[in-house]
Design a protein around this motif. Structure first.
Motif, mmCIF file in Angstrom:
data_model
loop_
_atom_site.group_PDB
_atom_site.id
_atom_site.type_symbol
_atom_site.label_atom_id
_atom_site.label_comp_id
_atom_site.label_asym_id
_atom_site.label_seq_id
_atom_site.Cartn_x
_atom_site.Cartn_y
_atom_site.Cartn_z
ATOM 1 N N ASP A 95 6.431 -14.427 -2.722
ATOM 2 C CA ASP A 95 6.352 -12.995 -3.001
ATOM 3 C C ASP A 95 4.917 -12.649 -3.386
ATOM 4 N N ALA A 96 4.712 -11.446 -3.862
ATOM 5 C CA ALA A 96 3.371 -11.029 -4.269
ATOM 6 C C ALA A 96 3.483 -10.041 -5.408
ATOM 7 N N ARG A 97 2.368 -9.831 -6.069
ATOM 8 C CA ARG A 97 2.280 -8.816 -7.116
ATOM 9 C C ARG A 97 1.240 -7.791 -6.669
ATOM 10 N N VAL A 98 1.642 -6.538 -6.651
ATOM 11 C CA VAL A 98 0.751 -5.467 -6.202
ATOM 12 C C VAL A 98 0.138 -4.800 -7.422
ATOM 13 N N HIS A 99 -1.177 -4.838 -7.508
ATOM 14 C CA HIS A 99 -1.899 -4.201 -8.613
ATOM 15 C C HIS A 99 -2.314 -2.797 -8.169
ATOM 16 N N MET A 100 -1.843 -1.809 -8.915
ATOM 17 C CA MET A 100 -2.149 -0.429 -8.586
ATOM 18 C C MET A 100 -3.385 0.054 -9.342
ATOM 19 N N LYS A 101 -4.019 1.086 -8.843
ATOM 20 C CA LYS A 101 -5.215 1.617 -9.482
ATOM 21 C C LYS A 101 -4.928 2.225 -10.845
ATOM 22 N N ASP A 102 -3.662 2.595 -11.090
ATOM 23 C CA ASP A 102 -3.320 3.158 -12.402
ATOM 24 C C ASP A 102 -3.017 2.068 -13.426
ATOM 25 N N GLY A 103 -3.145 0.792 -13.018
ATOM 26 C CA GLY A 103 -2.916 -0.316 -13.935
ATOM 27 C C GLY A 103 -1.537 -0.936 -13.840
ATOM 28 N N ALA A 104 -0.640 -0.344 -13.079
ATOM 29 C CA ALA A 104 0.707 -0.881 -12.937
ATOM 30 C C ALA A 104 0.701 -2.108 -12.040
ATOM 31 N N ASN A 105 1.600 -3.054 -12.338
ATOM 32 C CA ASN A 105 1.795 -4.245 -11.513
ATOM 33 C C ASN A 105 3.209 -4.193 -10.947
ATOM 34 N N LEU A 106 3.329 -4.101 -9.647
ATOM 35 C CA LEU A 106 4.620 -3.921 -9.003
ATOM 36 C C LEU A 106 4.997 -5.148 -8.179
ATOM 37 N N PRO A 107 6.283 -5.464 -8.100
ATOM 38 C CA PRO A 107 6.718 -6.627 -7.319
ATOM 39 C C PRO A 107 6.736 -6.313 -5.825
ATOM 40 N N CYS A 108 6.329 -7.291 -5.039
ATOM 41 C CA CYS A 108 6.369 -7.171 -3.579
ATOM 42 C C CYS A 108 7.115 -8.389 -3.040
ATOM 43 N N SER A 109 8.200 -8.174 -2.340
ATOM 44 C CA SER A 109 8.975 -9.289 -1.809
ATOM 45 C C SER A 109 8.295 -9.843 -0.560
ATOM 46 N N ARG A 110 8.634 -11.096 -0.258
ATOM 47 C CA ARG A 110 8.016 -11.751 0.901
ATOM 48 C C ARG A 110 8.336 -11.025 2.193
ATOM 49 N N THR A 111 9.439 -10.287 2.210
ATOM 50 C CA THR A 111 9.821 -9.533 3.407
ATOM 51 C C THR A 111 8.758 -8.514 3.772
ATOM 52 N N TYR A 112 8.144 -7.908 2.747
ATOM 53 C CA TYR A 112 7.179 -6.824 2.992
ATOM 54 C C TYR A 112 5.729 -7.267 2.785
ATOM 55 N N ARG A 113 5.524 -8.475 2.290
ATOM 56 C CA ARG A 113 4.175 -8.905 1.914
ATOM 57 C C ARG A 113 3.218 -8.916 3.095
ATOM 58 N N GLY A 114 3.625 -9.531 4.204
ATOM 59 C CA GLY A 114 2.734 -9.629 5.359
ATOM 60 C C GLY A 114 2.359 -8.273 5.921
ATOM 61 N N GLY A 115 3.348 -7.408 6.069
ATOM 62 C CA GLY A 115 3.077 -6.078 6.600
ATOM 63 C C GLY A 115 2.177 -5.271 5.687
ATOM 64 N N LEU A 116 2.367 -5.432 4.362
ATOM 65 C CA LEU A 116 1.531 -4.693 3.419
ATOM 66 C C LEU A 116 0.080 -5.154 3.510
ATOM 67 N N ARG A 117 -0.148 -6.448 3.554
ATOM 68 C CA ARG A 117 -1.527 -6.961 3.644
ATOM 69 C C ARG A 117 -2.190 -6.468 4.926
ATOM 70 N N GLN A 118 -1.440 -6.461 6.014
ATOM 71 C CA GLN A 118 -1.993 -6.000 7.291
ATOM 72 C C GLN A 118 -2.362 -4.527 7.225
ATOM 73 N N ARG A 119 -1.501 -3.737 6.613
ATOM 74 C CA ARG A 119 -1.778 -2.300 6.538
ATOM 75 C C ARG A 119 -2.940 -2.001 5.616
ATOM 76 N N ILE A 120 -3.037 -2.737 4.503
ATOM 77 C CA ILE A 120 -4.160 -2.534 3.588
ATOM 78 C C ILE A 120 -5.464 -2.894 4.298
ATOM 79 N N ALA A 121 -5.462 -4.007 5.052
ATOM 80 C CA ALA A 121 -6.677 -4.429 5.782
ATOM 81 C C ALA A 121 -7.042 -3.421 6.861
ATOM 82 N N THR A 122 -6.009 -2.876 7.537
ATOM 83 C CA THR A 122 -6.275 -1.899 8.598
ATOM 84 C C THR A 122 -6.858 -0.622 8.023
ATOM 85 N N ASP A 123 -6.275 -0.165 6.886
ATOM 86 C CA ASP A 123 -6.750 1.065 6.271
ATOM 87 C C ASP A 123 -8.160 0.909 5.732
ATOM 88 N N ALA A 124 -8.462 -0.338 5.265
ATOM 89 C CA ALA A 124 -9.790 -0.580 4.733
ATOM 90 C C ALA A 124 -10.849 -0.570 5.832
#
Length: 292
Positions: free
Chosen positions: A263-292
């Protein structure tokens, strides 16, 4: 919308759990003491021959079991909330719930009474059980209704203090100012005020029972919806599901921390730490990299 002074709701939050527990403990303690006194007065007036401790055991056992079952009712009302717009649909479920609550209440209090009576060399009689249960259920049904109404009323007050979000309705006449299927803004009601929150200002969303909390600039605004229902209305280019109960605004993600579990832990800009399951982890990393 953001005044540096903490709101009444924010000041109340650190004391919330203590208040909730204290309220129910005090309520049932006061009820047990008051009912024990009046029961003993009735025993003496009618010359029924019971000793003073017996009515106290009756009332204390009933109050103790009811107190222990309050969290059960709180859980059930989160799963099946009772509101003005759904009471006809929910009423049969809560009638069944009152029967289950009464069964647990009666079984528990009778067990306590039998144990106390046995310690005094006496036998506590609960028969015929169907007659006794019917008598107890008539009282328990009202007690259950009182607990449900108290819990729902309390939650309603909290939502009004916190602020409650809703989707903008389509106008009665003419075309809507913005797409109803994918709203650009949400209407927030807080006490006697109403204001609009831009969808892009939502930092993240969390499912909470029959509500979804919208996190906006340090405030949570509950929206009556399922997480899947609101996900379908958000811009998929900006928002991403990261776990069964969480959706994030991609622009508000600071970093993603991989965990050994996959799984993963998502750190938000407001300081919150949110859980990310392995099901969504790969897609999230790809989208963050694409947006960047």
């Amino acid at each position: 919308m953001n005044s540096g002074e903490p709101s009444l709701y924010q000041r109340y939050l650190p004391r919330r759990r203590s208040f909730e527990v204290g309220f129910w403990v005090f309520s049932y303690l006061a009820s047990a003491i008051g009912n024990s006194i009046t029961a003993n007065m009735d025993v003496q007036r009618l010359q029924l021959g019971f000793t003073t401790w017996q009515p106290a055991v009756w009332e204390a056992s009933s109050a103790l079991m009811a107190l222990l079952l309050v969290p059960v009712v709180a859980w059930f009302t989160r799963r099946r909330p009772l509101h003005l717009d759904n009471w006809q649909r929910m009423l049969p479920l809560h009638l069944l719930g009152s029967v289950a609550w009464s069964l647990l209440h009666v079984v528990g209090m009778v067990a306590i009474r039998k144990a106390v009576y046995a310690s005094q060399g006496l036998h506590y009689e609960f028969s015929p059980w169907w007659w006794e249960f019917g008598y107890e259920y008539l009282k328990d049904m009202r007690s259950y209704a009182g607990i449900v109404l108290t819990i729902e009323g309390y939650r309603f007050i909290l939502r009004r203090l916190q602020g409650e979000a809703s989707l903008l309705d389509a106008p009665d006449d003419g075309a809507p100012l913005e797409p109803v299927e994918r709203p650009e803004r949400f209407l927030v009601r807080k006490l006697n005020r109403e204001f609009l929150v831009a969808a892009n200002d939502i930092e993240w969303l969390q499912a909470s029972g029959n509500y979804v909390n919208l996190r906006v600039r340090g405030h949570d605004y509950p929206l009556r919806s399922t997480i899947a229902g609101i996900e379908a209305k958000l811009d998929p280019d900006r928002f991403a599901r990261i776990q069964r109960s969480f959706i994030v605004n991609l622009d508000q993600v600071a970093s993603i921390e991989p965990l050994e579990t996959g799984d993963a832990r998502v750190h938000m800009k407001d300081g919150a730490n949110l859980p990310c399951s392995r099901t969504y982890r790969g897609g999230l990393r790809q989208r963050i990299a694409t947006d960047a």
